[in-house]
Design a protein around this motif. Structure first.
Motif, short mmCIF file in Angstrom:
data_model
loop_
_atom_site.label_atom_id
_atom_site.label_comp_id
_atom_site.label_asym_id
_atom_site.label_seq_id
_atom_site.Cartn_x
_atom_site.Cartn_y
_atom_site.Cartn_z
N CYS A 37 0.99 -1.21 -0.07
CA CYS A 37 0.10 0.07 -0.01
C CYS A 37 0.83 1.31 0.06
O CYS A 37 1.71 1.42 0.78
CB CYS A 37 -0.92 -0.12 1.26
SG CYS A 37 -2.05 1.31 1.44
N LYS A 50 -11.61 -5.33 -6.59
CA LYS A 50 -11.17 -4.09 -5.82
C LYS A 50 -11.35 -3.05 -6.10
O LYS A 50 -10.89 -2.39 -6.89
CB LYS A 50 -9.78 -4.48 -5.25
CG LYS A 50 -9.46 -3.49 -3.92
CD LYS A 50 -7.91 -3.58 -3.61
CE LYS A 50 -7.00 -2.49 -4.19
NZ LYS A 50 -7.59 -1.00 -3.90
N GLY A 52 -11.13 1.17 -6.02
CA GLY A 52 -9.93 2.38 -5.77
C GLY A 52 -8.80 2.15 -6.58
O GLY A 52 -8.87 1.20 -7.52
N HIS A 56 -3.40 1.10 -3.19
CA HIS A 56 -3.89 1.29 -1.95
C HIS A 56 -4.64 0.03 -1.33
O HIS A 56 -5.45 -0.63 -2.26
CB HIS A 56 -4.97 2.15 -2.06
CG HIS A 56 -4.32 3.74 -2.48
ND1 HIS A 56 -5.08 4.71 -2.55
CD2 HIS A 56 -2.94 3.88 -2.76
CE1 HIS A 56 -4.35 5.86 -2.69
NE2 HIS A 56 -3.09 5.22 -2.94
N THR A 61 -8.57 2.16 1.13
CA THR A 61 -9.59 2.33 0.02
C THR A 61 -10.95 2.86 0.57
O THR A 61 -11.67 3.55 0.30
CB THR A 61 -9.66 1.36 -0.88
OG1 THR A 61 -8.49 1.06 -1.67
CG2 THR A 61 -10.72 1.65 -2.14
N GLU A 64 -10.95 6.25 2.00
CA GLU A 64 -10.78 7.36 1.12
C GLU A 64 -12.40 7.45 0.55
O GLU A 64 -13.08 8.61 0.50
CB GLU A 64 -10.27 7.01 -0.21
CG GLU A 64 -8.68 7.21 0.41
CD GLU A 64 -7.77 6.64 -0.77
OE1 GLU A 64 -8.23 6.02 -1.93
OE2 GLU A 64 -6.40 6.70 -0.70
#
Length: 103
Positions: A37, A50, A52, A56, A61, A64
């Protein structure tokens, strides 16, 4: 000559179906790539769906996404009406630019 081509095509298609059956019967598990990350520098597995950024981790994520949702405030009627008018003006100007006749 035409019969020869058809026989090869038939043999090829039966061979292809045999290979597909052979591949589908094998249980192959691919390992997911390991990433680090960019924010918290922890190692994580990059999964196909996944959300994002790819660099990350899922916890960063999610954080965010929560921040982005918190920043978006609900719009009142005046803002919605203003944005609709601006969008209409933008659409009409693009239409005029695209479809005007140069005389």
């Amino acid at each position: 000559m035409g019969v020869f081509r058809n026989e090869n095509a038939a043999a090829r298609s039966s061979r292809d179906t045999h290979q597909q059956e052979k591949c589908s019967s094998m249980d192959v598990v691919m390992a997911l790539p390991k990433k680090i990350c960019a924010l918290c520098e922890e190692e994580f597995e990059l999964k196909p769906d996944k959300p994002g950024f790819a660099n990350h981790c899922p916890t960063c994520t999610a954080f965010e996404l929560e921040e982005a949702a918190a920043k978006q405030a609900p719009k009142d009627a005046d803002q919605v009406r203003y944005e609709a008018e601006v969008n209409e003006a933008r659409r009409s100007s693009m239409k005029n630019l695209l479809y005007r006749k140069d005389s």
